[in-house]
Design an enzyme around this catalytic site. Sequence first.
Site, PDB file in Angstrom:
ATOM      1  N   HIS A   1       0.796  -1.133   0.106  1.00 15.87           N
ATOM      2  CA  HIS A   1      -0.014  -0.139  -0.038  1.00 15.87           C
ATOM      3  C   HIS A   1       0.768   1.295   0.134  1.00 15.87           C
ATOM      4  O   HIS A   1       0.596   2.177  -0.574  1.00 15.87           O
ATOM      5  CB  HIS A   1      -1.001  -0.009   1.332  1.00 15.87           C
ATOM      6  CG  HIS A   1      -2.075   1.147   1.290  1.00 15.87           C
ATOM      7  ND1 HIS A   1      -3.214   1.090   0.766  1.00 15.87           N
ATOM      8  CD2 HIS A   1      -1.753   2.501   1.813  1.00 15.87           C
ATOM      9  CE1 HIS A   1      -3.714   1.961   1.202  1.00 15.87           C
ATOM     10  NE2 HIS A   1      -3.021   2.968   1.541  1.00 15.87           N
TER      11      HIS A   1
ATOM     12  N   SER B   1      -3.742  -0.396  -6.090  1.00 18.84           N
ATOM     13  CA  SER B   1      -4.236  -1.156  -5.258  1.00 18.84           C
ATOM     14  C   SER B   1      -4.197  -2.620  -5.856  1.00 18.84           C
ATOM     15  O   SER B   1      -4.926  -2.849  -6.821  1.00 18.84           O
ATOM     16  CB  SER B   1      -5.803  -0.824  -4.753  1.00 18.84           C
ATOM     17  OG  SER B   1      -6.491  -2.024  -4.200  1.00 18.84           O
TER      18      SER B   1
ATOM     19  N   HIS C   1     -10.665   2.703  -1.461  1.00 18.60           N
ATOM     20  CA  HIS C   1     -10.711   2.145  -0.091  1.00 18.60           C
ATOM     21  C   HIS C   1     -11.592   1.024  -0.354  1.00 18.60           C
ATOM     22  O   HIS C   1     -12.690   0.787   0.175  1.00 18.60           O
ATOM     23  CB  HIS C   1     -11.415   3.190   0.633  1.00 18.60           C
ATOM     24  CG  HIS C   1     -10.871   3.282   2.014  1.00 18.60           C
ATOM     25  ND1 HIS C   1     -11.614   3.550   3.180  1.00 18.60           N
ATOM     26  CD2 HIS C   1      -9.491   3.581   2.418  1.00 18.60           C
ATOM     27  CE1 HIS C   1     -10.830   3.675   4.259  1.00 18.60           C
ATOM     28  NE2 HIS C   1      -9.540   3.740   3.881  1.00 18.60           N
ATOM     29  N   ASN C   2     -11.037   0.025  -0.929  1.00 15.33           N
ATOM     30  CA  ASN C   2     -11.701  -1.212  -1.533  1.00 15.33           C
ATOM     31  C   ASN C   2     -11.999  -2.161  -0.092  1.00 15.33           C
ATOM     32  O   ASN C   2     -13.186  -2.762  -0.039  1.00 15.33           O
ATOM     33  CB  ASN C   2     -11.038  -1.888  -2.689  1.00 15.33           C
ATOM     34  CG  ASN C   2     -10.741  -0.941  -3.655  1.00 15.33           C
ATOM     35  OD1 ASN C   2     -11.354   0.030  -3.657  1.00 15.33           O
ATOM     36  ND2 ASN C   2      -9.781  -1.140  -4.420  1.00 15.33           N
TER      37      ASN C   2
ATOM     38  N   GLU D   1      -8.005   8.314  -4.461  1.00 11.50           N
ATOM     39  CA  GLU D   1      -7.629   6.973  -3.889  1.00 11.50           C
ATOM     40  C   GLU D   1      -8.724   5.782  -3.777  1.00 11.50           C
ATOM     41  O   GLU D   1      -9.729   6.110  -4.250  1.00 11.50           O
ATOM     42  CB  GLU D   1      -7.466   7.386  -2.277  1.00 11.50           C
ATOM     43  CG  GLU D   1      -6.182   8.146  -1.682  1.00 11.50           C
ATOM     44  CD  GLU D   1      -5.262   6.876  -1.360  1.00 11.50           C
ATOM     45  OE1 GLU D   1      -5.583   5.673  -1.813  1.00 11.50           O
ATOM     46  OE2 GLU D   1      -4.314   7.156  -0.831  1.00 11.50           O
TER      47      GLU D   1
END
Lengths: 261, 45, 852
Positions: free
Chosen positions: C252, C786, C322-323, C320
């Site tokens: 990350h 990601s 945020h999965n 960004e």
Amino acid sequence: MTVRALVLTGFGINCDAETHSALSRAGAGADRVHLNDIIENPGLLDRYHIFAIPGGFSFGDDVASGKILANRLRYKLGAPLKKFIADGKLVIGICNGFQVMVKMGILPLFDGEFIQEVTLTNNDSARFENRWVNLGVTPGTRCVWLKGIESLELPVRHGEGKFIPRDDAVLKKLYTNGQVALRYCQPDGSPANGQFPANPNGAVDDIAGICDPSGRVFGLMPHPEANTFRTNHPQWTRKQIPQEGAGLQVFRNAVQYCKAT
Amino acid sequence: MKGSTLTRLGAVTPDPQLKITGRGGLVVNAPLADLKEAWQRPLRW
Amino acid sequence: MPAKIEVGMKRGLPDPAGQSVRGRLAEDLGIRLDDVRVIDVYTIDAGLTPEQLERVRAELFTDPIIQESVVNKSLARDYDFIIEVGFLPGVTDNVGKSSAEGIADTLDRPMKPGEAVYKSTQYALRGALKGAADRPACERIARDALANELIQRWIVKSASEMAGLDGALLLGLPIVTERSDPEVHAINLDIPDAQLAALSRDRMLALELHEMKAIQAYYKDPDVRARRSSAGLPEQPTDIELEILAQTWSEHCKHKIFNAEIKYTDETGKKRTVNSLFKTYVKATTDKVAKQVDWLVSVFHDNAGIIKFDDHWNFALKAETHNSPSALDPYGGAITGIVGVNRDVLGAGMGCRCILNTDVFCFASPFYSGKIPPRLFHPRRVLRGVHQGVKDGGNQSGIPDVNGAIVFHERFLGKPLVFCGTGGLIPAKVAGKPSEEKGACPGDLIVMTGGRIGKDGIHGATFSSEELHEGSPATAVQIGDPITQKKMADFLLEARDLGLFTCIWDDGAGGLSSSVGEMARVSGGAEVHLEKAPLKYAGLAPWEIFLSEAQERMTLSIPPDKIDEFLNLARRRAVEATVLGTFTDSGRLECFYDGRKIASLDMEFLHDGVPKMHLKAVYTPPALEEASLPDKKDLTPDLKAVLGSLNVCSKETFVRMYDHEVLGQSVLKQFQGAQNDGPGDAGVIRPVPESRRGIAIACGICPKYSDIDTYHMMACAIDEAVRNIIAVGGRLGAIAGLDNFCWPDPIQSEKTPDGEHKLAQLVRCAEALHEYCVAYGIPLISGKDSMKNDYKIGDTKISIPPTVLFTAAGIIDDVEKTVSMDVKRPGDIVYAAGAGSLSRFTPNTRRSSRPP
């Protein structure tokens, strides 16, 4: 004389920048002032002619929209605000600011006392929505902010905008006093009659904004500060729209009123 | 727009109907309201 | 003894919140009830007198016009079951926090330490569910519609059970009682490889074996050992050191796959080596385009990319994902995603004011009727929760949503993708200096502002570097608190203009470990005293304090001569600010707890010690057949089917709920046309009232192309975003791009037997990014990747289709010249522009050599 306007900030108020900009372009000397700075020094209010409570999500609308900010203003600045109004000055609350005003009882202010007589609560849809509405200025309203304006197109952006008076007597009194300032209507100007989406929230009698009996204290759910440029209007690429957005006149009226008195 | 290729496809009409010709005939002919409803219905929650 | 106030709508008045729940139960669960009433429950643990309780009931908690309420009694009537839902201990309770402030105001009595208000909600259900046999159905309602067991708890009571419980607390107080071991432990790394790998897995470090071995080797170095022993540290790493390394080296934070050396074999068998996808394709793009444009201000090294808006203002942009958190808690994950990317922009340069948000979600169909694998939610619930989270985060922060998309594909069942983007504005100069220049100096104080630290979000950075599995930690879930953040953001921009700090950084993934670690690179070291950190509740181990990703925090470096003014302003703005230590030039990141040194890491090893990955990629194009179109005469039904397909149909229901006009700058909105309900190409805003310059924001995303060829998936995404910008009046030469890659695990292993192919897909995708952006003259100013978007529990594995969101920002010279998408007047002529789209019909005019 420079008309000076105080635009309240802090604790989740979030339309302060554009409210400040609209008042400035309307000719006021406007300042954004943090609530804590006023609580620390209530004498600050003496320097201003206009007090604006902008839209936003004060305290996250937790408990109920505007409620916690309303209580803080009532307990910490109740007396100075009463004096501000008694001095013949102007107050506006937009969206969350309107919710704050009705919950602290600064509107409808029937007898000069801060008593809650009306409320603004969950839209019938139970949803926050952003949409443009047509508004009619109630003939005979005393609202100085709406002087010379018959109709307006403005965006609403709220989840708790449904206007409800305590009872029929309160509603009647609002009309009798010329305090019903602004009502949702159809695009052709006819009453919305509670019909969604012309009336976006189910407000009683399509009421979108009210003022105090003097017409100087005004609260409304729609956002005049979000229609100050031609290009703010959703139809500006399709229709002839004046260069200045219609909402700016609301602020010009206030500045003119202060200058004239 | 210099150097771009432009292809004339049709015109905007006053009547609320979408007509598309091709394959030697009218391949789409539908009221706008029907098409709009088809477009709005699935996720109108 | 805690007291309880219950508030509901007066009898006889409609209850829109209850009606909304009732509709949702019918729609989502097929449970049809006669009535649902919602009752707000405030549990007050503050020793208030009966008179005080009555006062706050009447003056704070109850709207006298429409509500009724009771103290220490039950309000619900005429129901069959009650479900009460409250938070688990330690979970952010925003309403509870605001209520405590309201009580302090109302009673003019500050809340004392240990006193608190806890919010819970009762749902009084009537109809259909009657007897004891219906209890499981109530449990299902609670679990599947009203609560998320990761962050909430609930209790089901029948009307008869409630008879003896008038006014009783149904749920206990959610007080954190669990205490972590406050001791710092040394962790023995002198162990065989298999145990090293197990250590990484068990401690949720998400480090590969060769990375663990690099750490092992560092601690064996005689110089390191000598230094440690003279500093009083154990030979072996302390737990906090190991955690700092794991966070800093996480996929990350370090983007190891994008920086790996890849041996790539293309479809013809030709081999070549790609030394870092990032350098070869991303950075190289910007380096090349930088020669053609003069408006790049700061790219790649800050929290967000910054470009020039005009002579007085710069514009920052960041997106960004945020999965993983959104998979576990759709609402909390998404709200944290949006307020998190807001902080990236607040932390860009010397601090930008956020002026726009974008949101792009990828889900499986909300009409999915198959089995839902363990730990996953139905896509409908994910959609609702994610949307609600982004809506609340954006609206409450006062940042308009200007552009976005909702994309559907069956394989997003395994992991939803939640892209959140934010743009911000900053004066070109702040306190007389270029606003993009920042840096902590040795001697500057380390100051944390905003929220407090709790166990929430521990291991977020490492967790998002893994696939979703059985042991995925509940603590990785956080709930955003937009108001705490809004207060902090207002305050920090005020402090910025007063020149009170030298550097600002977001406490996002990795928390203090990440922000202090990054900021210390400029000064050359840092010394942190963790016992000074303000905590939400006692009982955190030192490493947890340093690694916690509790939200709404920023770290600043403040010169000692400015600290009093800074802390004084913070106090006046009701924002918590705490000095935690000092930036140094010692070359080391050092942590102390109660005066004892517990961590000392060489900055060089910490930031550059992670070994390069060496990976293999082999591309085999799939065998596909060209689709053939049936020879039909009437295509009207087909057109309707396309219009009604999930990826095309109107998303108005969802977009309408985003505030898209706050800040008063909107020019082209999401809704266009005669009825204000048609779609638009790109959002356009006019951020500076005095200027007619504007910013157009658009996105492109085409995951459905990935199974055919990721090269064209990428190319089409870029092309889509660019066309959207051009369509509203933007121009090439004034467009900047952001790339957000979301990939399934591309590393060949037992659990990923097709890793070489997935990595090859990534290489092809990056190639397209480079070629198209260079051709269009679009610099990439920021981006993110990601890389582990897979679900694996038991035998079920779901990998998302490789997906890239391409966000484009175009500077518009005059917003009055922009064009909306709708047709304007009868008689206007319709043209198709561009050769490719109509090449089949007009072969002679085809000029473009690029694929469509």
